[in-house]
Design an enzyme around this catalytic site. Structure first.
Site, PDB file in Angstrom:
ATOM      1  N   MET A  59       5.197   2.488   1.363  1.00 20.08           N
ATOM      2  CA  MET A  59       6.443   2.238   2.065  1.00 20.08           C
ATOM      3  C   MET A  59       6.945   3.584   2.550  1.00 20.08           C
ATOM      4  SD  MET A  59       8.584   0.148   3.268  1.00 20.08           S
ATOM      5  CE  MET A  59       9.807   0.830   4.396  1.00 20.08           C
ATOM      6  N   HIS A 109       4.321   7.062  10.468  1.00 18.32           N
ATOM      7  CA  HIS A 109       5.636   6.423  10.560  1.00 18.32           C
ATOM      8  C   HIS A 109       6.763   7.456  10.696  1.00 18.32           C
ATOM      9  CE1 HIS A 109       5.197   2.133  10.327  1.00 18.32           C
ATOM     10  NE2 HIS A 109       4.462   2.164   9.231  1.00 18.32           N
ATOM     11  N   GLY A 161       0.855  -1.192   0.000  1.00 23.28           N
ATOM     12  CA  GLY A 161       0.000   0.000   0.000  1.00 23.28           C
ATOM     13  C   GLY A 161       0.883   1.230   0.000  1.00 23.28           C
ATOM     14  N   ASN A 219       9.352   5.397   3.263  1.00 17.52           N
ATOM     15  CA  ASN A 219      10.712   5.920   3.096  1.00 17.52           C
ATOM     16  C   ASN A 219      10.724   7.404   3.492  1.00 17.52           C
ATOM     17  OD1 ASN A 219      11.595   3.406   1.939  1.00 17.52           O
ATOM     18  ND2 ASN A 219      10.474   3.985   0.114  1.00 17.52           N
ATOM     19  N   GLU A 264       1.194   6.185   6.695  1.00 12.61           N
ATOM     20  CA  GLU A 264       2.601   6.417   6.299  1.00 12.61           C
ATOM     21  C   GLU A 264       3.150   7.681   6.963  1.00 12.61           C
ATOM     22  OE1 GLU A 264       3.615   3.810   5.001  1.00 12.61           O
ATOM     23  OE2 GLU A 264       1.682   3.042   4.325  1.00 12.61           O
TER      24      GLU A 264
END
Length: 627
Positions: A275, A304, A273, A277, A301
């Protein structure tokens, strides 16, 4: 903090501090199949432990990564010294690179080691043909590091227990753009891009993508990147959206330290879905629903940025520290933006996924613990499931419940991020800090309340001992449940069905309704056809979450007239979360459903990520190639 021993790393990371990593890369596409990365990795190291450092310097690598030579660069210049170099087998997912170092070495001594290498065929470096991209004109390459794949991209300490700053110089063919998870970048002559990540990050968050990529601003510190044919859709979908989520995140968890928050919309074969980064989240183009109905998916995301990227699990056995805290943070942001009822409804769908997972595996399966024991040789990738996300969320919610005051727990989360930022930690670190922060709870012995012991949460498989109250979501769940009941009835009461107006229902209310219909399937003869006609908003949706559920309903009811929707959806994307459940449903269905599975897989296999290909092969009973 010294590196925690990581059973998934072949490296001698515990003996060294990695101060900086620099990559010099040249990307070469091939007419077909994997291209090549010609690289030099320079590791700036400081010896921590003379005893541990007495043997060779051990780095994580991969059988597909060919190390040409290694040299030691003397401090202050001088002639580089060639180092003996040998590869050793480690596990199915990686190998060890041994570099002989001159003796003697003293703790505190600094070294600069360079490895010239070639890579490109490993599982962390993905090469797409033009046909596998959205634009169908030019090839595309990207790297995917989590969990242990970046050892096939560059040699190093491929463990989340080690963080370092990095820089890179990437030369790409004319007409291509390179982007990386970096705090700054610039384009130089001869199509070389230079990147700098000024904050320390673990190796799995170093990411590169090269393709026909353009960008558009969507906020004061955000832009979207995509292939030219998708950029307008991406801008329209996300303009002004990201800043609101970032601002709420900062209010709750403290400063956003990464500078920019950009999003790269990947080609359709991207298996995840998203990542996370840093500075540049890679996401599936499935989020471009055309009506902003999936923009809230990006909150996970964004969360994160604090939990996972800033405070990181030291080993993959404690992945819940990344994902459980992130799920909690995501739902805190969602509550602020969308309200408690909608957030509880979304959390209910997450709980249903956990229930489904535990029913499939059995509650006492060892992977249904928060602290997973990853034995040597076991690929951390194969331990991935719903438990660290949803059981982890329940544990963090339990900690909040013990505190009993949301604003106090929010303040704890800020203090937790501040205490452990740029570090990799264990559950023991996190829970010790919780008890230190709330001494009155420590005094009460909340870590050993019978049935809710912290040790039980971490080390006993099974259903969470505590479930947060999701009852505020019932005002949205109840109408969805009642409508599903009506559609499951033998004789359809069309008057009652038509009296329910679903036009204002948001994604997760529709998802909840469809999950209820799926549970009650197969429905009485003719009901699914009527449902399809009645709600084109669902049966013809572009929203991927709705498409997945509709395809599952089609298969569970063996509605061959709509098999084409299953095929179209699997041709349009390769996200693991959507692809695997549909192959399981087809393979567990009728003869015609099994035939559809084989036909669809043979047509779409080349556009799938290698891991997803292998998982589908396992479902279909096909031979899986060894790594």
């Amino acid at each position: 903090m010294a590196a925690v021993r990581d059973p998934a790393s072949a490296s001698s990371a515990g003996a060294w501090a990695l101060r900086h990593l620099h990559l010099e890369l040249r990307v070469a596409f091939a007419p077909a199949g994997a291209g090549r990365l010609h690289g030099t990795a320079r590791l700036e190291l400081e010896l921590l432990c003379a005893r541990e450092g007495a043997g060779p310097l051990r780095l994580d690598a991969h059988p597909t990564l060919v190390a040409r030579r290694a040299t030691l660069r003397p401090p202050g210049g001088g002639e580089p010294v060639r180092l003996p170099l040998s590869g050793r087998r480690f596990a199915g997912y990686g190998s060890a690179l041994h570099l002989g170092l001159p003796r003697p070495l003293r703790p505190g001594q600094r070294l600069s080691v360079e490895i010239d290498y070639e890579a490109g065929e490993g599982p962390g470096v993905c090469w797409l043909t033009p046909e596998q991209t959205a634009g169908k004109q030019k090839p595309f390459m990207y790297t995917q590091g989590q969990a242990v794949l970046n050892r096939s991209f560059f040699p190093g300490f491929d463990t989340p227990s080690v963080k370092c700053t990095y820089s890179a110089s990437v030369k790409v063919p004319e007409g291509f753009m390179a982007v990386m998870s970096a705090t700054s970048w610039e384009k130089r002559d001869d199509n070389t891009f230079v990147f700098e990540m000024s904050q320390p990050i673990p190796s799995y968050l170093i990411a590169l993508a090269v393709g026909d990529i353009v960008s558009a601003d969507v906020g004061p510190r955000s832009r979207v990147w995509a292939e030219p044919c998708l950029i307008e859709a991406a801008k329209k979908e996300y303009d002004g959206v990201i800043e609101e989520f970032l601002t709420v995140g900062e209010k709750l968890f403290g400063p956003y330290v990464w500078g920019r928050y950009d999003i790269l919309f990947m080609p359709p074969s991207f298996p995840f879905g998203g990542m996370e980064n840093p500075c540049l989240t890679f996401v599936t183009p499935c989020l471009l629903a055309g009506d902003r109905s999936l923009v809230d998916v990006i909150i996970h995301e964004i969360s994160h940025s604090w939990f996972g990227n800033l405070v990181t699990n030291a080993t993959w056995g404690e992945f819940w520290l990344n994902e459980g805290f992130t799920m909690y943070a995501q739902r805190r942001i969602s509550t602020e933006v969308y309200g408690l009822a909608y957030t509880c409804l979304e959390a209910a769908t997450g709980r249903a996924l956990l229930r489904q997972h535990m029913d499939n595996t059995g509650e006492d399966h060892p992977l249904n613990k928060l602290r997973v024991v990853i034995e040597p040789g076991v690929n951390p990738e194969d331990t991935y499931n719903e438990t660290p996300y949803e059981k982890g969320y329940c544990f963090v919610s339990y900690l909040a419940h013990l505190v009993g005051d949301q604003s106090k727990f929010d303040a704890f989360l800020q203090a937790y991020v501040n205490r452990f930022k740029f570090q990799s930690i264990t559950a023991d670190d996190a829970l010790s800090f919780f008890l230190e922060y709330f001494p009155e709870l420590k005094e009460k012995g909340v870590d050993s309340i019978p049935g809710f012991e912290f040790d039980r949460w971490l080390n006993t498989p099974g259903w969470p001992p505590y479930l947060p109250d999701l009852s505020p979501g019932e005002q949205l769940m109840k109408p969805a449940e009642e409508l599903a009941e009506l559609w499951a009835a033998d004789g359809l009461n069309m008057e009652a069905i038509k009296a329910v107006d679903i036009t204002a229902w948001r994604t997760y209310q529709l998802v909840y309704f469809l999950d209820q219909v799926l549970q009650k399937s197969p429905l009485p003869e003719g009901n699914v056809e009527r449902l399809s006609e009645m709600y084109p908003k669902i049966s013809q949706a572009q929203n991927a979450e709705l498409r997945l559920r509709w395809c599952q309903i089609v298969l569970k009811n063996n509605l061959e007239a709509e098999y084409s929707k299953v095929k179209d959806f699997l041709h349009s994307q390769g996200k693991q979360k959507y692809t695997l459940p549909l192959y399981r449903a087809m393979w567990g269905g009728s003869e015609s459903a099994r035939a559809l599975a084989m036909e669809t897989f043979s047509a779409t296999a080349p556009q799938l990520h290698v891991n997803v290909q292998n998982y589908v092969k396992e479902i279909l009973g096909l031979e899986v190639a060894e790594d």
